[in-house]
Design a protein around this motif. Sequence first.
Motif, PDB file in Angstrom:
ATOM      1  N   TYR A  39      -9.677   0.196 -21.630  1.00  0.00           N
ATOM      2  CA  TYR A  39      -8.714   1.008 -22.367  1.00  0.00           C
ATOM      3  C   TYR A  39      -8.174   2.186 -21.544  1.00  0.00           C
ATOM      4  CZ  TYR A  39      -9.391  -1.702 -26.586  1.00  0.00           C
ATOM      5  OH  TYR A  39      -9.395  -2.720 -27.508  1.00  0.00           O
ATOM      6  N   ARG A  40      -8.845   2.495 -20.450  1.00  0.00           N
ATOM      7  CA  ARG A  40      -8.293   3.511 -19.548  1.00  0.00           C
ATOM      8  C   ARG A  40      -7.086   2.937 -18.788  1.00  0.00           C
ATOM      9  NH1 ARG A  40     -12.871   5.404 -17.391  1.00  0.00           N
ATOM     10  NH2 ARG A  40     -12.851   4.055 -15.571  1.00  0.00           N
ATOM     11  N   HIS A  41      -7.139   1.635 -18.502  1.00  0.00           N
ATOM     12  CA  HIS A  41      -6.055   0.985 -17.760  1.00  0.00           C
ATOM     13  C   HIS A  41      -4.979   0.406 -18.679  1.00  0.00           C
ATOM     14  CE1 HIS A  41      -7.900   1.327 -13.803  1.00  0.00           C
ATOM     15  NE2 HIS A  41      -9.052   1.032 -14.364  1.00  0.00           N
ATOM     16  N   PHE A  42      -5.384  -0.054 -19.846  1.00  0.00           N
ATOM     17  CA  PHE A  42      -4.451  -0.652 -20.801  1.00  0.00           C
ATOM     18  C   PHE A  42      -4.739  -0.050 -22.177  1.00  0.00           C
ATOM     19  CE2 PHE A  42      -5.305  -3.727 -17.441  1.00  0.00           C
ATOM     20  CZ  PHE A  42      -4.026  -4.024 -17.005  1.00  0.00           C
ATOM     21  N   SER A  70      -3.787  -0.751 -25.074  1.00  0.00           N
ATOM     22  CA  SER A  70      -3.988  -1.693 -26.177  1.00  0.00           C
ATOM     23  C   SER A  70      -3.974  -3.114 -25.629  1.00  0.00           C
ATOM     24  CB  SER A  70      -2.865  -1.542 -27.215  1.00  0.00           C
ATOM     25  OG  SER A  70      -1.623  -1.902 -26.615  1.00  0.00           O
ATOM     26  N   LYS A  71      -4.375  -4.055 -26.461  1.00  0.00           N
ATOM     27  CA  LYS A  71      -4.300  -5.462 -26.071  1.00  0.00           C
ATOM     28  C   LYS A  71      -2.844  -5.850 -25.814  1.00  0.00           C
ATOM     29  CE  LYS A  71      -5.105 -10.185 -27.584  1.00  0.00           C
ATOM     30  NZ  LYS A  71      -5.505 -11.088 -28.673  1.00  0.00           N
ATOM     31  N   VAL A 121     -10.329  -8.797 -26.942  1.00  0.00           N
ATOM     32  CA  VAL A 121     -10.629  -7.837 -25.883  1.00  0.00           C
ATOM     33  C   VAL A 121     -12.054  -8.016 -25.371  1.00  0.00           C
ATOM     34  CG1 VAL A 121     -10.946  -5.369 -25.421  1.00  0.00           C
ATOM     35  CG2 VAL A 121      -8.900  -6.150 -26.617  1.00  0.00           C
ATOM     36  N   ASP A 122     -12.987  -8.345 -26.258  1.00  0.00           N
ATOM     37  CA  ASP A 122     -14.384  -8.514 -25.854  1.00  0.00           C
ATOM     38  C   ASP A 122     -14.546  -9.639 -24.835  1.00  0.00           C
ATOM     39  OD1 ASP A 122     -15.176  -6.422 -27.435  1.00  0.00           O
ATOM     40  OD2 ASP A 122     -15.840  -7.673 -29.107  1.00  0.00           O
ATOM     41  N   ALA A 131      -8.897 -11.543 -15.214  1.00  0.00           N
ATOM     42  CA  ALA A 131      -9.644 -12.167 -16.314  1.00  0.00           C
ATOM     43  C   ALA A 131      -8.706 -12.482 -17.480  1.00  0.00           C
ATOM     44  CB  ALA A 131     -10.763 -11.237 -16.774  1.00  0.00           C
ATOM     45  N   ALA A 132      -7.852 -11.524 -17.828  1.00  0.00           N
ATOM     46  CA  ALA A 132      -6.897 -11.726 -18.918  1.00  0.00           C
ATOM     47  C   ALA A 132      -5.940 -12.869 -18.591  1.00  0.00           C
ATOM     48  CB  ALA A 132      -6.122 -10.441 -19.177  1.00  0.00           C
ATOM     49  N   TYR A 133      -5.506 -12.926 -17.349  1.00  0.00           N
ATOM     50  CA  TYR A 133      -4.572 -13.973 -16.925  1.00  0.00           C
ATOM     51  C   TYR A 133      -5.176 -15.353 -17.180  1.00  0.00           C
ATOM     52  CZ  TYR A 133      -1.028 -16.367 -14.135  1.00  0.00           C
ATOM     53  OH  TYR A 133      -0.001 -17.193 -13.737  1.00  0.00           O
ATOM     54  N   ARG A 134      -6.404 -15.546 -16.715  1.00  0.00           N
ATOM     55  CA  ARG A 134      -7.051 -16.858 -16.867  1.00  0.00           C
ATOM     56  C   ARG A 134      -7.253 -17.204 -18.337  1.00  0.00           C
ATOM     57  NH1 ARG A 134      -9.911 -14.949 -12.374  1.00  0.00           N
ATOM     58  NH2 ARG A 134     -11.722 -14.342 -13.618  1.00  0.00           N
TER      59      ARG A 134
END
Length: 198
Positions: free
Chosen positions: A53-56, A58-59, A38-39, A23-26
Amino acid sequence: MHNNSETIGTVGRQDARERILEAAYRLFAHQGTRPVGVDAIIEKSGVAKMTLYRHFKSKQDLVLAFLDRRAALWTEGWLIREIGLRAKDPRNRLLAIFDAYHDWFQIEDFEGCTFINVLLEYQAGNPLRVAAAGHLARIRGFVLDLARQAGLRDVPDFCETWLMLMKGSIISAAEGNRQAALQARPAAALILDRWPKE
């Protein structure tokens, strides 16, 4: 049974991380890393904020992961591989960069160069700008290797000149000129023909 549950849990965590990163990539690739919050990533990935936030942490960590993935998919997985398929001789490989770029520029949702975009989004010293510059250095290294293999002199100077043409064509394509790579190619060929050889 315990081991099986552990495995399922691990797969679930990996799946959530992958959904977040996809999702972030796109979003980052097409809208930039600064404007995307982030939202929006949470909404597109369908995960809870706590999961993200468990996986990353921070932004910034997520953007760094995005840049790494972009390098793996675009620089290594497409550009360098594509050049190798298009030409064998180092000189022709240098020119093939512009042929590959032309095909890239024709993509309907052409997004420009992520690394250049990030470089321009942040101030000097910012970790994201430093990371983007590092990924651009990988492309510089690729061009340097080809220039050395082609037997050119003053390889660092040649490389900077070549990269200006490469980056300039990307910016021009982002402005709407989808023929920019084909227009840059004759200038590139002229530079290559006139550049002193070892």
